[in-house]
Design a protein around this motif. Structure first.
Motif, short mmCIF file in Angstrom:
data_model
loop_
_atom_site.label_atom_id
_atom_site.label_comp_id
_atom_site.label_asym_id
_atom_site.label_seq_id
_atom_site.Cartn_x
_atom_site.Cartn_y
_atom_site.Cartn_z
N ALA A 197 -3.44 -37.21 17.83
CA ALA A 197 -2.64 -36.48 17.26
C ALA A 197 -3.77 -35.57 16.62
N ILE A 198 -3.18 -34.07 16.58
CA ILE A 198 -3.93 -32.88 15.98
C ILE A 198 -3.06 -32.35 14.96
N LEU A 199 -3.74 -31.88 13.87
CA LEU A 199 -2.90 -31.58 12.60
C LEU A 199 -3.71 -30.71 11.76
N ASP A 200 -2.93 -29.43 11.43
CA ASP A 200 -3.40 -28.60 10.40
C ASP A 200 -2.47 -28.66 9.33
N PRO A 201 -2.90 -29.46 8.03
CA PRO A 201 -1.83 -29.56 7.19
C PRO A 201 -1.26 -28.29 6.37
N ILE A 202 -2.41 -27.35 6.26
CA ILE A 202 -1.54 -25.99 5.66
C ILE A 202 -2.35 -24.88 6.60
N ASP A 203 -1.73 -24.31 7.41
CA ASP A 203 -2.25 -23.19 8.28
C ASP A 203 -1.84 -22.04 7.48
N GLY A 204 -2.93 -21.06 7.36
CA GLY A 204 -2.57 -19.72 6.55
C GLY A 204 -2.92 -20.06 4.77
N THR A 205 -4.01 -20.92 4.75
CA THR A 205 -4.25 -21.12 3.40
C THR A 205 -4.51 -20.07 2.47
N GLU A 206 -4.93 -19.01 3.01
CA GLU A 206 -4.97 -17.57 2.04
C GLU A 206 -3.94 -17.06 1.55
N ASN A 207 -2.84 -17.41 2.61
CA ASN A 207 -1.41 -17.01 2.07
C ASN A 207 -0.96 -18.09 1.03
N PHE A 208 -1.00 -19.26 1.55
CA PHE A 208 -0.50 -20.39 0.43
C PHE A 208 -1.09 -20.48 -0.84
N CYS A 209 -2.52 -20.00 -1.00
CA CYS A 209 -3.09 -19.94 -2.32
C CYS A 209 -3.04 -18.84 -3.02
N SER A 210 -2.43 -17.90 -2.24
CA SER A 210 -2.19 -16.12 -2.88
C SER A 210 -0.70 -16.19 -3.10
N GLY A 211 0.26 -17.48 -3.11
CA GLY A 211 1.59 -17.21 -3.73
C GLY A 211 2.59 -16.69 -2.55
N LEU A 212 2.14 -16.81 -1.27
CA LEU A 212 2.90 -16.17 -0.19
C LEU A 212 3.56 -17.36 0.34
N LYS A 213 4.63 -16.97 1.24
CA LYS A 213 5.51 -18.22 1.77
C LYS A 213 5.26 -18.63 3.11
N PRO B 253 7.49 -24.91 5.43
CA PRO B 253 8.31 -25.66 4.62
C PRO B 253 9.18 -24.61 3.70
N GLU B 254 8.50 -23.27 3.35
CA GLU B 254 8.99 -22.53 2.08
C GLU B 254 10.02 -21.59 2.83
N LEU B 255 9.90 -21.52 4.02
CA LEU B 255 10.73 -20.56 4.69
C LEU B 255 12.01 -21.32 5.27
N GLY B 256 11.52 -22.62 5.29
CA GLY B 256 12.75 -23.50 5.85
C GLY B 256 13.16 -23.33 7.35
N GLU B 257 12.06 -23.44 7.92
CA GLU B 257 12.08 -22.95 9.49
C GLU B 257 11.16 -23.90 10.08
N HIS B 258 11.76 -24.21 11.10
CA HIS B 258 10.79 -25.04 12.17
C HIS B 258 11.04 -24.96 13.79
N LEU B 259 10.13 -25.18 14.56
CA LEU B 259 10.41 -25.41 16.00
C LEU B 259 9.64 -26.52 16.27
N MET B 260 10.39 -27.49 17.14
CA MET B 260 9.52 -28.79 17.76
C MET B 260 10.03 -28.57 19.45
N THR B 261 9.27 -29.54 19.93
CA THR B 261 9.37 -29.58 21.48
C THR B 261 11.07 -30.36 21.59
N GLY B 262 11.52 -29.83 22.36
CA GLY B 262 12.86 -29.94 22.72
C GLY B 262 13.88 -29.38 21.95
N ASP B 263 13.46 -28.34 20.94
CA ASP B 263 14.50 -27.47 20.59
C ASP B 263 15.21 -26.20 21.48
N SER B 264 16.42 -25.97 21.35
CA SER B 264 16.72 -24.88 21.81
C SER B 264 16.74 -23.70 20.97
N ILE B 265 16.38 -22.53 21.63
CA ILE B 265 16.32 -21.23 20.88
C ILE B 265 17.34 -20.11 21.45
#
Length: 256
Positions: free
Chosen positions: A96-112, A134-146
């Motif tokens: 398993a590979i994880l980036d827990p918070i990608d875009g940390t500069e955005n995150f710690c600057s108050g951006l969503k 999480p703050e935008l309420g959006e996700h995409l995972m394997t098996g989703d249709s778009i």
């Protein structure tokens, strides 16, 4: 079987089971958002000059422990705890590979515009990937249709590079958003016609989005060569260029 009592066996599970696991991660993160927000501005600067927050570390440990309780013997590579040479890809077993918070500069600057990036493999084969904002309420995972969006926007990574400057000069519409999860999510669904990172990013930034881009028929280059779904080793940087394949809308013009 619910996500709370889900445990993977030694054999690779089916897609439905992997999706249940990833939905469980979404629920876990949602339940801990108050704690994540609490230490959003508790910032430390890493040796490379990039920020890390107490929320990054908390979320990585939370997800690592969650996975360890559900995937026996899983090898885990997270951005905040990874050490080079300690987590090689095994010929069998889970990785398993994880980036827990990608875009940390955005995150710690108050951006969503920040996200969680996760991918799970077994025996060197991809099982499932998740991009979550999480703050935008959006996700995409394997098996989703778009439902594809048609765009003329070309996205670039925010780590400055001469190729970005020249690309922006030759592109009618361009964006620098500062978050690989956001960029990859949008090129997969077509909101970006193309996304380019000429300076390179790590496996935990890119691999989940690349696997989803493959699933949705994007054209992908990694290190200047066509990409066919190979595992990308953590701890190394990779340059990527992704083109959304759906037909251009009238007047879109070139995204080269």
């Amino acid at each position: 079987m619910t996500s709370k009592d889900l445990t993977l066996g030694a054999a690779p599970p089916d897609l439905a089971t992997v999706r249940d696991l990833m939905h469980g991660l979404i629920d876990l993160i949602a339940a801990n958002m108050p704690r994540i927000q609490e230490t959003r501005y508790d910032i430390t600067i890493k040796p490379d000059g990039s920020p890390v927050t107490a929320s990054d570390v908390f979320l990585e440990h939370l997800i690592r422990d969650h996975l360890a309780a559900r995937i026996p013997g899983v090898t885990f590579a997270g951005e905040e705890t990874f050490e080079a040479g300690t987590t090689p890809l095994e010929s069998d077993g889970y990785y398993a590979i994880l980036d827990p918070i990608d875009g940390t500069e955005n995150f710690c600057s108050g951006l969503k515009e920040w996200g969680v990036s996760f991918t799970l493999w077994h025996g060197g084969k991809h099982l499932g990937s998740l991009l979550l904002m999480p703050e935008l309420g959006e996700h995409l995972m394997t098996g989703d249709s778009i439902v594809p969006v048609q765009s003329r926007i070309r996205g670039f990574s925010s780590s400055m590079h001469p190729e970005i400057l020249s690309g922006m000069e030759s592109t009618q519409e361009s964006r620098l958003m500062g978050c690989a999860v956001y960029n990859l999510y949008n090129v997969v669904r077509g909101a970006f016609a193309r996304f380019t990172n000429p300076r390179g990013a790590y496996s935990w930034d890119l691999l989940p989005g690349l696997m989803l881009a493959m699933e949705h028929n994007c054209e992908i280059e990694v290190e200047g060569k066509p990409y066919a779904g190979e595992f990308l080793e953590p701890g190394k940087k990779y340059r990527v260029d992704i083109r959304h394949r759906y037909d251009l809308h009238p007047g879109q013009g070139s995204v080269d």
